[in-house]
Scaffold this motif. Structure first.
Motif, mmCIF file in Angstrom:
data_model
loop_
_atom_site.group_PDB
_atom_site.id
_atom_site.type_symbol
_atom_site.label_atom_id
_atom_site.label_comp_id
_atom_site.label_asym_id
_atom_site.label_seq_id
_atom_site.Cartn_x
_atom_site.Cartn_y
_atom_site.Cartn_z
ATOM 1 N N LYS A 102 87.990 21.302 27.418
ATOM 2 C CA LYS A 102 89.206 21.917 27.472
ATOM 3 C C LYS A 102 89.917 22.220 28.602
ATOM 4 O O LYS A 102 89.668 23.743 29.398
ATOM 5 N N PRO A 103 90.849 22.327 28.718
ATOM 6 C CA PRO A 103 92.241 23.053 29.739
ATOM 7 C C PRO A 103 92.406 24.781 29.862
ATOM 8 O O PRO A 103 92.401 24.587 28.486
ATOM 9 N N GLY A 104 91.610 25.504 31.117
ATOM 10 C CA GLY A 104 91.512 26.687 29.834
ATOM 11 C C GLY A 104 90.192 27.305 29.224
ATOM 12 O O GLY A 104 90.360 28.431 29.516
ATOM 13 N N GLU A 105 89.861 26.430 29.096
ATOM 14 C CA GLU A 105 87.849 26.793 28.552
ATOM 15 C C GLU A 105 86.815 27.207 29.575
ATOM 16 O O GLU A 105 86.970 26.525 30.794
ATOM 17 N N GLU A 106 86.369 27.853 29.383
ATOM 18 C CA GLU A 106 85.033 28.529 30.641
ATOM 19 C C GLU A 106 83.782 27.484 30.062
ATOM 20 O O GLU A 106 83.007 27.170 31.176
ATOM 21 N N VAL A 107 83.787 27.241 29.134
ATOM 22 C CA VAL A 107 82.213 26.275 28.843
ATOM 23 C C VAL A 107 82.386 24.695 29.208
ATOM 24 O O VAL A 107 83.391 24.286 28.179
ATOM 25 N N TRP A 108 81.255 24.416 29.530
ATOM 26 C CA TRP A 108 81.056 22.650 29.435
ATOM 27 C C TRP A 108 80.214 22.278 28.377
ATOM 28 O O TRP A 108 79.050 23.280 27.950
ATOM 29 N N HIS A 109 80.388 21.624 27.185
ATOM 30 C CA HIS A 109 80.033 21.198 26.450
ATOM 31 C C HIS A 109 80.242 19.186 27.013
ATOM 32 O O HIS A 109 80.846 18.975 27.711
ATOM 33 N N THR A 110 78.588 19.094 26.473
ATOM 34 C CA THR A 110 78.478 17.348 26.368
ATOM 35 C C THR A 110 78.471 16.917 25.720
ATOM 36 O O THR A 110 79.473 17.260 24.275
ATOM 37 N N LYS A 111 79.826 15.476 26.007
ATOM 38 C CA LYS A 111 80.338 14.778 24.477
ATOM 39 C C LYS A 111 80.244 13.469 25.472
ATOM 40 O O LYS A 111 79.805 13.151 26.592
ATOM 41 N N ASN A 112 80.376 12.142 24.596
ATOM 42 C CA ASN A 112 80.638 10.919 24.793
ATOM 43 C C ASN A 112 81.814 10.675 25.052
ATOM 44 O O ASN A 112 82.507 10.394 23.778
ATOM 45 N N LEU A 113 82.048 10.673 26.266
ATOM 46 C CA LEU A 113 83.263 9.931 26.159
ATOM 47 C C LEU A 113 83.768 9.043 26.169
ATOM 48 O O LEU A 113 82.603 8.013 25.617
ATOM 49 N N THR A 114 85.298 8.298 25.962
ATOM 50 C CA THR A 114 84.666 7.063 25.327
ATOM 51 C C THR A 114 84.528 5.471 26.301
ATOM 52 O O THR A 114 83.443 4.224 25.682
ATOM 53 N N ASN A 115 85.177 5.778 26.620
ATOM 54 C CA ASN A 115 85.092 4.308 27.988
ATOM 55 C C ASN A 115 84.799 4.460 29.143
ATOM 56 O O ASN A 115 86.173 5.125 29.416
ATOM 57 N N LEU A 116 84.239 3.682 30.265
ATOM 58 C CA LEU A 116 84.823 4.016 31.792
ATOM 59 C C LEU A 116 84.475 2.756 32.129
ATOM 60 O O LEU A 116 83.313 2.469 31.911
ATOM 61 N N VAL A 117 85.204 2.734 33.038
ATOM 62 C CA VAL A 117 85.420 0.876 33.739
ATOM 63 C C VAL A 117 85.279 1.291 34.786
ATOM 64 O O VAL A 117 86.202 1.866 35.449
ATOM 65 N N SER A 118 84.512 1.078 35.529
ATOM 66 C CA SER A 118 84.293 0.548 36.928
ATOM 67 C C SER A 118 84.469 -0.421 37.827
ATOM 68 O O SER A 118 83.754 -1.644 37.216
ATOM 69 N N SER A 119 85.031 -0.988 38.637
ATOM 70 C CA SER A 119 84.894 -2.514 38.872
ATOM 71 C C SER A 119 85.503 -2.188 40.835
ATOM 72 O O SER A 119 85.902 -0.825 41.224
ATOM 73 N N GLY A 120 85.170 -2.888 42.262
ATOM 74 C CA GLY A 120 84.979 -2.471 42.888
ATOM 75 C C GLY A 120 84.734 -3.802 43.671
ATOM 76 O O GLY A 120 83.721 -5.269 43.494
#
Length: 183
Positions: free
Chosen positions: A89-107
């Motif tokens: 989260k903005p302002g936090e120092e520690v990174w956590h692993t999460k499942n992001l909802t959706n990533l779409v790549s096209s090109g």
């Protein structure tokens, strides 16, 4: 985590000896790594509840298969679900692993290579000229997190290379590369 069916298919059609059309589609799965699941350090905390990352991909295009000129022009699309990333989260120092909802790549991607010695003869000093360009548009649903890896990707990549003979069987390859990254 249950049974997963991950099919893939590719179909191509030769228009002529020099041109081929193709299209492919597949589903894929990436399991979280040990680090993603269990690593705990001063600035990183793993998540043992991560789900596998899945994706559906498709691409299609044309390939040029010539003696002197060859290359390809490709369209691509990838829809990833439960994408695994180290986030905070903005302002936090520690990174956590999460499942992001959706990533779409096209090109698109374009490549062409010219081999002038095949037409002009072996004494011609330049043996190969190659030009390539790739554009990638990556989008995600807003999650409120800062991404460490998933959104750090190439948006534009342009490269030019020339290979030429220096002396006898010795050659040099010169490469000019431009990259514009997201993230």
């Amino acid at each position: 985590q249950g049974f997963n069916f991950l099919p893939g298919i590719e179909v191509s059609y030769a228009i002529s000896r020099s041109f081929k059309l193709y299209v492919s589609a597949n589903r894929s799965l990436r399991m979280p790594t040990f680090t993603d699941l269990y690593y705990n350090g001063p600035t990183n905390v793993g998540n043992p509840n991560l789900k596998p990352e899945t994706a559906s991909s498709a691409e299609g295009g044309v390939k040029i298969l010539g003696k002197t000129v060859n290359g390809s022009f490709t369209f691509f699309y990838r829809n990833g679900k439960n994408s695994i990333d180290w986030v905070r989260k903005p302002g936090e120092e520690v990174w956590h692993t999460k499942n992001l909802t959706n990533l779409v790549s096209s090109g698109i991607e374009f490549k062409i290579a010219i081999n002038p010695q095949n037409t002009l003869g072996g004494n011609f000093p330049v043996s190969r000229i190659r030009l390539g360009y790739m554009y990638n548009n990556l989008g995600k649903k807003e999650s409120g997190y800062i991404s460490n890896y998933a959104l750090d990707n190439l948006k534009h990549k342009l490269d030019l290379s020339v290979t030429h003979r220096i002396w006898k069987n010795n050659s040099a390859n010169w490469i000019i590369l431009f990259q514009d990254r997201n993230g």
